[in-house]
Design an enzyme around this catalytic site. Structure first.
Site, short mmCIF file in Angstrom:
data_model
loop_
_atom_site.label_atom_id
_atom_site.label_comp_id
_atom_site.label_asym_id
_atom_site.label_seq_id
_atom_site.Cartn_x
_atom_site.Cartn_y
_atom_site.Cartn_z
N HIS A 145 0.66 -1.18 0.09
CA HIS A 145 -0.08 -0.10 -0.02
C HIS A 145 1.04 1.14 0.00
CE1 HIS A 145 -3.05 2.75 1.01
NE2 HIS A 145 -4.13 1.87 1.16
N GLU A 208 -1.32 1.39 -5.20
CA GLU A 208 -1.12 -0.13 -4.46
C GLU A 208 -0.63 -1.12 -5.82
OE1 GLU A 208 -3.76 1.45 -4.25
OE2 GLU A 208 -3.93 2.16 -2.13
#
Length: 251
Positions: A145, A208
């Site tokens: 992330h 991501e």
């Protein structure tokens, strides 16, 4: 506890990369000035590891639990590919605690190598193995992330994601085809987040690298590997080379 090596910094808490700088000393990752570096809160910024669940697409807490557990130094790492001219690397490992097994009843070994390449590239290589002894498979979703640092969000352009599908959380996870695939809390949500500065949304965005749409299933003894490699390139870099389909075809 964390480790600094050349132009990167990694915390054992979360197996979390919190800093990656170019040769000019400029920070390329965003970490909030209000980030909390202790349990139970995940570090706001850097590169959180989302496992065994990405987002809220499942029964576990948001983004799973790997990002708010303490990892250990891996003393017996697998033979990850490492260039002989690599500047630095660190090997970490996460195994489930008794409490983890209560909320996600699967035994696993998650190994992570964080590498700084000779040209300053940052590479994260994950190896996840099913170590269940009773013959039980498990399924998971996963993501790096990554929070990128930007000078001004209004001047940022993301290229190469056109025609790719994504799930829009603002539209009840409807599958759409668009250029989006990024996250920024913007002004109202930024003010509502205790670990995020009110105006910091202007200086970050998340992109991501993830395995979400098709969850991964491992039988006992099976292993999955995923890798993210980040490079800082000049602004004159030809954007056509960033076509993800071209990258996938050539890898």
């Amino acid at each position: 506890m964390g480790f600094k090596a050349a132009n990167q910094q990694v915390y054992l808490y979360g197996g979390h990369v919190t800093s990656w700088k170019n040769d000019h000393g400029e920070e390329l990752l965003f970490v909030s000035s209000k980030a909390i570096f202790k349990p139970p809160k995940a570090i706001r910024g850097g590169i959180p590891i989302c496992f065994p669940q990405f987002s809220n697409h499942g029964p576990l807490e948001q983004h799973g639990f790997a990002r708010n557990r303490f990892w250990s130094i891996d003393t017996d790492p697998p033979p990850f590919p490492t260039n002989s001219s690599t500047k630095a690397f660190v090997d970490l490992i996460l195994k489930p605690s008794e409490e983890d097994l209560k909320i996600w009843p699967h035994s696993f070994e998650f190994r992570l190598r964080v590498t700084l390449g000779p040209g300053g590239d940052l590479m994260l290589t994950s190896s996840i193995r099913n170590t269940n002894v009773e013959g039980k498979p498990f399924t998971f979703t996963f993501a790096y992330h990554t929070y990128f640092s930007v000078s001004d969000i209004s001047e940022v352009r993301v290229e190469g994601l056109e025609t790719l599908d994504y799930l829009d959380n603002l539209k009840n996870k409807e599958q759409l085809t668009e250029q989006g695939l990024v996250w920024n809390p913007w002004d109202k949500k930024a003010k509502a987040m205790a670990d995020f500065g009110d105006d910091e949304y202007k200086h970050m965005l998340c992109m991501e690298t993830a395995a979400v749409e098709k969850a991964i299933t491992l039988k006992p003894g099976e292993e999955w590997r995923g890798r993210q490699e980040l490079s800082a390139v000049p602004s004159s870099y030809c954007s056509g080379q960033l076509d993800p389909q071209r990258v996938l075809q050539s890898s």
